[in-house]
Design a protein around this motif. Structure first.
Motif, PDB file in Angstrom:
ATOM      1  N   MET A   1       0.849  -1.171   0.000  1.00  0.00           N
ATOM      2  CA  MET A   1       0.000   0.000   0.000  1.00  0.00           C
ATOM      3  C   MET A   1       0.899   1.240   0.000  1.00  0.00           C
ATOM      4  O   MET A   1       1.770   1.380   0.849  1.00  0.00           O
ATOM      5  CB  MET A   1      -0.884  -0.039   1.247  1.00  0.00           C
ATOM      6  CG  MET A   1      -1.841   1.093   1.324  1.00  0.00           C
ATOM      7  SD  MET A   1      -2.992   0.700   2.658  1.00  0.00           S
ATOM      8  CE  MET A   1      -3.684   2.255   2.891  1.00  0.00           C
ATOM      9  N   PRO A   2       0.704   2.162  -0.978  1.00  0.00           N
ATOM     10  CA  PRO A   2       1.558   3.348  -1.048  1.00  0.00           C
ATOM     11  C   PRO A   2       1.303   4.283   0.129  1.00  0.00           C
ATOM     12  O   PRO A   2       0.200   4.348   0.671  1.00  0.00           O
ATOM     13  CB  PRO A   2       1.166   3.996  -2.372  1.00  0.00           C
ATOM     14  CG  PRO A   2      -0.153   3.435  -2.729  1.00  0.00           C
ATOM     15  CD  PRO A   2      -0.263   2.095  -2.055  1.00  0.00           C
ATOM     16  N   ALA A   3       2.341   5.023   0.472  1.00  0.00           N
ATOM     17  CA  ALA A   3       2.224   5.977   1.576  1.00  0.00           C
ATOM     18  C   ALA A   3       1.366   7.151   1.129  1.00  0.00           C
ATOM     19  O   ALA A   3       1.462   7.606  -0.007  1.00  0.00           O
ATOM     20  CB  ALA A   3       3.596   6.459   2.005  1.00  0.00           C
ATOM     21  N   ARG A   4       0.549   7.631   2.045  1.00  0.00           N
ATOM     22  CA  ARG A   4      -0.324   8.761   1.746  1.00  0.00           C
ATOM     23  C   ARG A   4       0.421  10.059   2.030  1.00  0.00           C
ATOM     24  O   ARG A   4       1.155  10.169   2.997  1.00  0.00           O
ATOM     25  CB  ARG A   4      -1.587   8.690   2.579  1.00  0.00           C
ATOM     26  CG  ARG A   4      -2.455   7.538   2.162  1.00  0.00           C
ATOM     27  CD  ARG A   4      -3.708   7.408   2.944  1.00  0.00           C
ATOM     28  NE  ARG A   4      -4.182   8.656   3.522  1.00  0.00           N
ATOM     29  CZ  ARG A   4      -5.330   8.780   4.143  1.00  0.00           C
ATOM     30  NH1 ARG A   4      -6.113   7.752   4.271  1.00  0.00           N
ATOM     31  NH2 ARG A   4      -5.691   9.940   4.652  1.00  0.00           N
ATOM     32  N   LEU A   5       0.200  11.031   1.177  1.00  0.00           N
ATOM     33  CA  LEU A   5       0.814  12.338   1.343  1.00  0.00           C
ATOM     34  C   LEU A   5      -0.106  13.207   2.186  1.00  0.00           C
ATOM     35  O   LEU A   5      -1.276  13.394   1.843  1.00  0.00           O
ATOM     36  CB  LEU A   5       1.070  12.989  -0.014  1.00  0.00           C
ATOM     37  CG  LEU A   5       1.702  14.366   0.014  1.00  0.00           C
ATOM     38  CD1 LEU A   5       3.113  14.276   0.583  1.00  0.00           C
ATOM     39  CD2 LEU A   5       1.752  14.962  -1.371  1.00  0.00           C
ATOM     40  N   THR A   6       0.418  13.714   3.285  1.00  0.00           N
ATOM     41  CA  THR A   6      -0.355  14.594   4.143  1.00  0.00           C
ATOM     42  C   THR A   6       0.424  15.889   4.332  1.00  0.00           C
ATOM     43  O   THR A   6       1.637  15.947   4.079  1.00  0.00           O
ATOM     44  CB  THR A   6      -0.621  13.955   5.515  1.00  0.00           C
ATOM     45  OG1 THR A   6       0.632  13.739   6.157  1.00  0.00           O
ATOM     46  CG2 THR A   6      -1.371  12.634   5.376  1.00  0.00           C
ATOM     47  N   VAL A   7      -0.255  16.906   4.809  1.00  0.00           N
ATOM     48  CA  VAL A   7       0.399  18.183   5.076  1.00  0.00           C
ATOM     49  C   VAL A   7       1.424  18.010   6.191  1.00  0.00           C
ATOM     50  O   VAL A   7       2.549  18.526   6.119  1.00  0.00           O
ATOM     51  CB  VAL A   7      -0.649  19.268   5.431  1.00  0.00           C
ATOM     52  CG1 VAL A   7       0.023  20.554   5.866  1.00  0.00           C
ATOM     53  CG2 VAL A   7      -1.573  19.522   4.262  1.00  0.00           C
ATOM     54  N   ALA A   8       1.071  17.261   7.194  1.00  0.00           N
ATOM     55  CA  ALA A   8       2.002  17.026   8.306  1.00  0.00           C
ATOM     56  C   ALA A   8       3.251  16.299   7.804  1.00  0.00           C
ATOM     57  O   ALA A   8       4.377  16.624   8.199  1.00  0.00           O
ATOM     58  CB  ALA A   8       1.315  16.230   9.407  1.00  0.00           C
ATOM     59  N   GLY A   9       3.062  15.327   6.930  1.00  0.00           N
ATOM     60  CA  GLY A   9       4.213  14.599   6.369  1.00  0.00           C
ATOM     61  C   GLY A   9       5.086  15.509   5.519  1.00  0.00           C
ATOM     62  O   GLY A   9       6.323  15.415   5.560  1.00  0.00           O
ATOM     63  N   LEU A  10       4.478  16.388   4.747  1.00  0.00           N
ATOM     64  CA  LEU A  10       5.229  17.334   3.923  1.00  0.00           C
ATOM     65  C   LEU A  10       6.034  18.296   4.799  1.00  0.00           C
ATOM     66  O   LEU A  10       7.209  18.553   4.544  1.00  0.00           O
ATOM     67  CB  LEU A  10       4.280  18.110   3.010  1.00  0.00           C
ATOM     68  CG  LEU A  10       4.912  19.117   2.058  1.00  0.00           C
ATOM     69  CD1 LEU A  10       5.867  18.430   1.099  1.00  0.00           C
ATOM     70  CD2 LEU A  10       3.843  19.871   1.302  1.00  0.00           C
TER      71      LEU A  10
END
Length: 164
Positions: free
Chosen positions: A1-10
């Motif tokens: 499952m690919p990692a989801r891009l979130t604002v916190a992660g960015l």
């Protein structure tokens, strides 16, 4: 499952690699500024026209088309007038361009890289000076566009060039 891009992660990635983020921003800003100063500006003149109704009776074809005009309008079909089609054809014609190009001396403007403005003639290294055929090919190839919308009967003439 690919990692989801979130604002916190960015934001975490920016905090972990600040030098990479700053370098990417600086390179992008420099590229945009260089493009802004080196790009050739393009100007577009647009004229929207609508043919007027012909009050004169017209010929047989005009009266025949007039009889079916209301029915055709309900069906979304526009016969237009003979004058309207003639006007559109004239706007798209090579004859109008030739008249205008001769009157305004457009060949030196269209082919400015081959024209010696100081001497008022074509440059010496030009083997064959541009002709009206060359000018028409350039003009018809993208400088001028004529669009007609049969539903609204609005005719649009666009001229795009690098000099106002």
């Amino acid at each position: 499952m690919p990692a989801r891009l979130t604002v916190a992660g960015l934001l975490r990635q920016i905090r972990d690699w600040p030098k990479l983020f700053i370098a990417a921003v600086v390179v992008t800003v420099v590229a945009v500024v260089v493009y802004a100063y080196t790009a050739t500006p393009v100007y577009r003149g647009t004229v929207k026209m609508m043919p007027r109704e012909n009050d004169a009776g017209g010929g047989g074809l005009q009266s025949l088309l007039g009889q079916f005009g209301g029915l055709a309008a309900m069906a979304g079909i526009s016969f237009g007038s003979v004058d309207e089609h003639e006007s559109i054809a004239w706007l798209k014609s090579r004859a109008l361009f030739t008249l205008f190009a001769n009157e305004q001396h457009l060949l030196p403007i269209l082919f400015h890289d081959k024209w010696d403005a100081a001497a008022g003639r074509w440059k010496a290294d030009v083997k064959s000076p541009p002709t009206m055929d060359d000018a028409w090919a350039m003009f018809d190839g993208g400088i001028r566009r004529v669009n007609d919308d049969p539903k609204t009967r609005v005719i649009t003439l666009d001229v795009t060039w690098k000099d106002r």
